[in-house]
Design a protein around this motif. Structure first.
Motif, PDB file in Angstrom:
ATOM      1  N   MET A 187      -2.574  -1.821  -4.617  1.00 60.85           N
ATOM      2  CA  MET A 187      -3.770  -2.179  -3.853  1.00 60.85           C
ATOM      3  C   MET A 187      -3.881  -3.681  -3.634  1.00 60.85           C
ATOM      4  O   MET A 187      -4.743  -4.148  -2.905  1.00 60.85           O
ATOM      5  CB  MET A 187      -5.024  -1.669  -4.565  1.00 60.85           C
ATOM      6  CG  MET A 187      -5.147  -0.157  -4.576  1.00 60.85           C
ATOM      7  SD  MET A 187      -5.178   0.571  -2.914  1.00 60.85           S
ATOM      8  CE  MET A 187      -6.718  -0.096  -2.293  1.00 60.85           C
ATOM      9  N   THR A 201      -6.949   0.261   4.975  1.00 67.44           N
ATOM     10  CA  THR A 201      -6.106   0.749   3.887  1.00 67.44           C
ATOM     11  C   THR A 201      -6.446   2.189   3.522  1.00 67.44           C
ATOM     12  O   THR A 201      -5.550   3.001   3.259  1.00 67.44           O
ATOM     13  CB  THR A 201      -6.279  -0.162   2.661  1.00 67.44           C
ATOM     14  OG1 THR A 201      -5.803  -1.468   2.988  1.00 67.44           O
ATOM     15  CG2 THR A 201      -5.511   0.373   1.474  1.00 67.44           C
ATOM     16  N   ARG A 235      -3.812   5.326   3.412  1.00 65.58           N
ATOM     17  CA  ARG A 235      -3.593   6.090   2.187  1.00 65.58           C
ATOM     18  C   ARG A 235      -3.827   7.584   2.416  1.00 65.58           C
ATOM     19  O   ARG A 235      -3.121   8.424   1.853  1.00 65.58           O
ATOM     20  CB  ARG A 235      -4.499   5.566   1.071  1.00 65.58           C
ATOM     21  CG  ARG A 235      -4.045   4.203   0.537  1.00 65.58           C
ATOM     22  CD  ARG A 235      -5.050   3.619  -0.439  1.00 65.58           C
ATOM     23  NE  ARG A 235      -5.137   4.411  -1.647  1.00 65.58           N
ATOM     24  CZ  ARG A 235      -4.342   4.250  -2.710  1.00 65.58           C
ATOM     25  NH1 ARG A 235      -3.391   3.331  -2.695  1.00 65.58           N
ATOM     26  NH2 ARG A 235      -4.486   4.992  -3.783  1.00 65.58           N
ATOM     27  N   ILE A 251       0.840  -1.201   0.000  1.00 64.74           N
ATOM     28  CA  ILE A 251       0.000   0.000   0.000  1.00 64.74           C
ATOM     29  C   ILE A 251       0.870   1.245   0.000  1.00 64.74           C
ATOM     30  O   ILE A 251       0.612   2.218  -0.712  1.00 64.74           O
ATOM     31  CB  ILE A 251      -0.941   0.002   1.219  1.00 64.74           C
ATOM     32  CG1 ILE A 251      -1.969  -1.120   1.095  1.00 64.74           C
ATOM     33  CG2 ILE A 251      -1.647   1.347   1.369  1.00 64.74           C
ATOM     34  CD1 ILE A 251      -2.902  -0.974  -0.086  1.00 64.74           C
TER      35      ILE A 251
END
Length: 263
Positions: A96, A115, A119, A91
């Protein structure tokens, strides 16, 4: 996956994970609502190869192996992640999905983050982003060294550092692992692991009984390792030493407070 709960803010040390522990209290508190404490059990598959990554994990006692599976069905361990790092580093690199399978080697806790939340952190140059950049540099160097090790070193000099690494992570002289499983992680035949283990046992370095390996002579086993064990220790130790440089004055304050400890 077993029950989850919000992680409390520990006193003295922010987390059992080195990356999270390097953050100031205020930064950790900001991230705290985005973290869940989860229990990982031995043999649990966190990611399958080519699976979309929905969570990343900051181990707190748990140890996770990144494993490649060959067309023949054979496997080989390409990296091990414990308290020093984060599982799901793809990540951070902009992917992904993960090309590797992630399997828990030693049961324990981990801090889990979505995730999407990670991000968002990476978009703004946060302290967490800077720490992960330095950790990623070390991890890639370790993975590269591990590949070279699997190609050029005999089984015994590879088995010795693997046992010591598991010992370091578990903080115990006892490793619960079958020889078949160790062979799968090293990407070699079980017979080769058995032969090397019997030799270590005859020399009084280890004993083996019913899926448990007991390290009896730490110094003697270290003499049997290839240079890769020292290289890996140096790489991950360098991440801790570089915290003041990575985080600036804030990082220096954390290190002086004793909240980051090398393994």
């Amino acid at each position: 996956m077993k029950s989850t709960q919000r992680p409390p803010l520990p006193s003295g040390s922010l987390s059992g994970n080195d990356i999270l522990s390097a953050l100031l209290n205020s930064e950790y508190r900001r991230l705290e609502p985005k973290l869940d404490m989860v229990e990982l059990w031995r043999g649990q598959v966190i990611y399958k190869a080519d699976q979309r990554i929905r969570h990343v994990y900051f181990p707190q006692g748990a140890v996770v192996a990144m494993v490649d599976t060959l067309d023949s069905g054979g496997t080989v361990e390409v990296g091990v992640i414990g308290n020093e790092g984060m599982v799901g580093i793809n990540i951070f690199l902009g992917c992904m999905v993960t090309p590797d399978k992630a399997i828990v080697q030693i049961a324990g806790n981990a801090m889990r983050m979505k995730t999407s939340d990670l991000r968002n952190e990476l978009r703004f140059g946060s302290p967490l982003q800077r720490l992960l950049l330095r950790y990623t540099q070390a991890l890639l160097a370790v993975i590269s060294q591990s590949v070279a090790c699997s190609q050029h070193h005999l089984i015994a000099p590879r088995l010795a550092p693997w046992l010591l690494t598991m010992r370091d992570y578990s903080r115990s002289g006892t490793i619960e692992m079958s020889q078949a499983h160790i062979a799968a992680m090293l990407g070699t035949r079980r017979e080769g692991v058995t032969e090397a283990a019997l030799k270590f046992q005859a020399e009084g370095l280890i004993s083996y009984s019913r899926g448990k390996i007991f390290i009896l002579n730490d110094a003697g086993l270290k003499k049997k390792t290839c240079e890769c064990y020292r290289f890996i220790k140096k790489q991950f130790g360098g991440v801790i030493k570089d915290v003041p440089k990575v985080l600036g004055v804030a990082g220096q304050a954390v290190v002086r407070a004793g909240k980051v400890k090398a393994h």
